[in-house]
Design a protein around this motif. Structure first.
Motif, PDB file in Angstrom:
ATOM      1  N   SER A 235      38.552-120.324  -6.828  1.00 30.37           N
ATOM      2  CA  SER A 235      39.369-121.537  -6.903  1.00 30.37           C
ATOM      3  C   SER A 235      40.333-121.594  -5.730  1.00 30.37           C
ATOM      4  O   SER A 235      40.837-120.569  -5.267  1.00 30.37           O
ATOM      5  CB  SER A 235      40.146-121.580  -8.222  1.00 30.37           C
ATOM      6  OG  SER A 235      40.996-120.458  -8.351  1.00 30.37           O
ATOM      7  N   GLN A 236      40.600-122.816  -5.262  1.00 27.05           N
ATOM      8  CA  GLN A 236      41.497-123.044  -4.137  1.00 27.05           C
ATOM      9  C   GLN A 236      42.745-123.794  -4.620  1.00 27.05           C
ATOM     10  O   GLN A 236      42.710-124.480  -5.652  1.00 27.05           O
ATOM     11  CB  GLN A 236      40.785-123.869  -3.057  1.00 27.05           C
ATOM     12  CG  GLN A 236      39.508-123.226  -2.532  1.00 27.05           C
ATOM     13  CD  GLN A 236      39.744-121.888  -1.871  1.00 27.05           C
ATOM     14  OE1 GLN A 236      40.516-121.785  -0.928  1.00 27.05           O
ATOM     15  NE2 GLN A 236      39.091-120.854  -2.382  1.00 27.05           N
TER      16      GLN A 236
ATOM     17  N   GLN B 153      32.896-130.606  -9.117  1.00 27.91           N
ATOM     18  CA  GLN B 153      34.282-130.792  -9.548  1.00 27.91           C
ATOM     19  C   GLN B 153      35.001-131.855  -8.711  1.00 27.91           C
ATOM     20  O   GLN B 153      35.841-131.542  -7.875  1.00 27.91           O
ATOM     21  CB  GLN B 153      35.018-129.457  -9.441  1.00 27.91           C
ATOM     22  CG  GLN B 153      36.308-129.398 -10.208  1.00 27.91           C
ATOM     23  CD  GLN B 153      36.842-127.976 -10.245  1.00 27.91           C
ATOM     24  OE1 GLN B 153      36.523-127.172  -9.401  1.00 27.91           O
ATOM     25  NE2 GLN B 153      37.664-127.694 -11.217  1.00 27.91           N
TER      26      GLN B 153
ATOM     27  N   HIS C 242      36.830-125.391  -4.842  1.00 25.44           N
ATOM     28  CA  HIS C 242      36.408-123.994  -4.945  1.00 25.44           C
ATOM     29  C   HIS C 242      35.564-123.631  -3.738  1.00 25.44           C
ATOM     30  O   HIS C 242      35.049-124.490  -3.031  1.00 25.44           O
ATOM     31  CB  HIS C 242      35.623-123.752  -6.241  1.00 25.44           C
ATOM     32  CG  HIS C 242      34.282-124.432  -6.272  1.00 25.44           C
ATOM     33  ND1 HIS C 242      34.078-125.638  -6.885  1.00 25.44           N
ATOM     34  CD2 HIS C 242      33.077-124.068  -5.762  1.00 25.44           C
ATOM     35  CE1 HIS C 242      32.817-125.997  -6.762  1.00 25.44           C
ATOM     36  NE2 HIS C 242      32.188-125.066  -6.072  1.00 25.44           N
TER      37      HIS C 242
ATOM     38  N   LEU D  18      35.397-120.407 -13.011  1.00 26.13           N
ATOM     39  CA  LEU D  18      35.916-120.051 -11.689  1.00 26.13           C
ATOM     40  C   LEU D  18      36.547-118.662 -11.728  1.00 26.13           C
ATOM     41  O   LEU D  18      36.987-118.185 -12.775  1.00 26.13           O
ATOM     42  CB  LEU D  18      36.946-121.079 -11.222  1.00 26.13           C
ATOM     43  CG  LEU D  18      36.467-122.521 -11.055  1.00 26.13           C
ATOM     44  CD1 LEU D  18      37.625-123.412 -10.621  1.00 26.13           C
ATOM     45  CD2 LEU D  18      35.332-122.617 -10.042  1.00 26.13           C
ATOM     46  N   ASP D  19      36.571-118.020 -10.555  1.00 25.71           N
ATOM     47  CA  ASP D  19      37.258-116.737 -10.354  1.00 25.71           C
ATOM     48  C   ASP D  19      36.721-115.631 -11.251  1.00 25.71           C
ATOM     49  O   ASP D  19      37.468-114.742 -11.674  1.00 25.71           O
ATOM     50  CB  ASP D  19      38.771-116.904 -10.563  1.00 25.71           C
ATOM     51  CG  ASP D  19      39.371-117.948  -9.640  1.00 25.71           C
ATOM     52  OD1 ASP D  19      39.036-117.928  -8.446  1.00 25.71           O
ATOM     53  OD2 ASP D  19      40.150-118.787 -10.120  1.00 25.71           O
TER      54      ASP D  19
END
Length: 268
Positions: free
Chosen positions: A251-252, A191, A257, A223-224
């Motif tokens: 995810s950040q 990503q 991530h 994600l997540d």
């Protein structure tokens, strides 16, 4: 004669009972189901990230990785690695995340698919005149989808791990030897989503401004949420055993991530 008939009927009645049902198919497993599996659970803090900063390359990197023994024979079978960080160009951080997995033992094969994808480049240019000065604004966009007819297209190829959901079925025939490359490095999530602006530079009375935006998320794992990767191990006896690896990509806030390895499981 009556005794023989009675015995046959009794035997048939017994075999209708659950205790006489046919055993489950050892060539198929249910992803996420622990029945008949040896399950190893990992702490959420497993695979801690290490931090490095390279002053010469202006890069900052967080990295985690580990070799994992899936069947408990003392031999490492897979390597899983996650990178997240930024590289600085003209003081603009280029953020990226990359998580990958590969088998490091010849008898271990991961579920994967070979994918081709297009990378499109779109460029918008705007000229604005201020007196004797011309300002040129150039916006470059990289993406997986075509936005305009004249977008420039490049075709790429990659090997990616297959994302399974809990409850999916995995069979021996679903995992074939990995050719033309045996045990390639498989992408789980890549990503490089970033936006940065170049410092303006003048040329012959023309001031050029450039910005680049890249959102390249063609085949990434979700994600997540819990994701599963299937695998097959051929033991020295020739027996083939199926299993799954449970991971989660967190995810950040900055768009990157982080990886969590949750569980691995293999047939008993």
């Amino acid at each position: 004669m009556k005794k023989t008939l009675f015995f046959a009927l009794a035997l048939a009645a017994i075999c209708i009972m659950p205790s006489c049902k046919e055993s489950s198919d050892s060539e198929t497993i249910v992803i996420g189901d622990s029945e008949g599996m040896i399950v190893t659970t990992y702490d959420s803090t497993f695979l801690p990230y290490t931090h490095t900063f390279d002053e010469d390359l202006f890069s900052e990197l967080y990295k985690c990785g580990s070799f994992i023994d899936l069947n408990g024979d003392g031999v490492k079978d897979i390597q899983i690695e996650s990178l997240t960080g930024s590289e600085y160009d003209n003081h603009n951080p280029e953020l990226f995340s990359k998580t990958s997995i590969m088998a490091v033992e010849y008898n271990t094969v991961l579920s994967y698919e070979s994918l081709s994808y297009n990378k499109y480049t779109h460029c918008d240019t705007t000229d604005i005149i201020y007196g004797d000065t011309i300002r040129v604004y150039k916006n470059i966009i990289y993406s997986c989808e075509k936005t305009y007819e004249n977008d420039f297209c490049q075709e790429f190829y990659t090997y990616q791990a297959i994302a399974y959901n809990k409850g999916d079925h995995l069979s021996i025939k679903d995992i074939s030897p990995q050719f033309p490359i045996h045990n390639p490095c498989l992408e789980i999530n890549y990503q490089p989503t970033y936006r940065y602006d170049f410092d303006p530079y003048p040329i012959n009375g023309i001031i050029n401004y450039s910005s680049v935006y890249e959102e390249f998320v063609c085949f990434n794992f979700p994600l997540d949420t819990d994701n599963y990767i299937g695998f097959k191990i051929t033991e020295n006896s020739g027996d083939e055993k199926l299993g799954w690896i449970k991971i989660k990509l967190i995810s950040q806030p900055d768009g990157t991530h982080r990886l969590r390895l949750l569980e691995t499981a293999i047939q008993k």
